[in-house]
Design an enzyme around this catalytic site. Structure first.
Site, short mmCIF file in Angstrom:
data_model
loop_
_atom_site.label_atom_id
_atom_site.label_comp_id
_atom_site.label_asym_id
_atom_site.label_seq_id
_atom_site.Cartn_x
_atom_site.Cartn_y
_atom_site.Cartn_z
N CYS A 91 0.84 -1.19 0.00
CA CYS A 91 0.00 0.00 0.00
C CYS A 91 0.88 1.25 0.00
CB CYS A 91 -0.97 -0.05 1.18
SG CYS A 91 -2.34 1.11 1.09
N ILE A 92 0.76 2.11 0.97
CA ILE A 92 1.53 3.36 1.05
C ILE A 92 2.90 3.15 1.70
CG2 ILE A 92 0.55 4.10 3.27
CD1 ILE A 92 1.33 6.43 0.30
#
Length: 182
Positions: A91-92
């Site tokens: 994800c991030i």
């Protein structure tokens, strides 16, 4: 950083939570402080993504390319890298590796929003500004930086069905395990 009331989609009024307590609640079990994590005790490390990575493990959500990484997170990333042990991020959280491990190859998916399918595509530019190399990948794929033993996948950076995100995270985990050589 703050507690989000997801029913309203905004910060909760005057509420605070302890990250370790919340981690134990989510894991439904005993956890330990990141300060206790060592390369001697583990073959690899995986960082999940989400706003916790961008707001609590770093200041990326507020400061973008000028972010600071939590000192224990930075220590863990550097220790595992120095030991030649695999690091997985989804994800991030690949921004953490881009900030801490200069030149690391990571992915957060695509570099264009593509009509809203990749709403956080601008993160790819921030990764480059942080000193990382962004590699375009589909949500079901993982990117393996064999030189740095860093494995990343876009996960929720893409607006798609959950099974696609599951497949990408599975690919990341599989590649991290493969890099352990066990």
């Amino acid at each position: 950083m703050h507690v989000i009331d997801h029913s309203k989609g905004q910060p909760a009024e005057a509420e605070s939570r302890n990250v370790l307590v919340e981690s134990a609640r989510i894991a439904r079990g005993k956890i330990a402080s990141l300060a206790k994590l060592t390369t001697a005790d583990h073959d690899a490390v995986i960082f999940p993504g989400g706003f916790g990575a961008a707001k609590n493990l770093s200041t990326f959500a507020v400061d973008g390319k000028d972010c600071k990484v939590n000192r224990e997170v930075e220590r863990v990333l550097k220790d595992f890298h120095k030991a030649g042990k695999p690091i997985g991020l989804c994800c991030i959280s690949p921004v953490l590796a881009a900030k801490v491990l200069s030149g690391a190859e990571v992915t957060v998916g695509h570099e264009e929003e593509e009509g809203g399918k990749w709403p956080y595509a601008g993160t790819a530019g921030a990764i480059k500004e942080l000193g990382g190399k962004h590699c375009v990948k589909e949500v079901t794929e993982a990117h393996v930086d064999t030189k740095n033993k860093v494995v990343t996948t876009p996960a929720f950076m893409c607006e798609t069905e959950l099974h696609n995100i599951f497949d990408g995270i599975g690919a990341m985990v599989k590649n991290v395990l493969k890099l352990t050589g066990k």
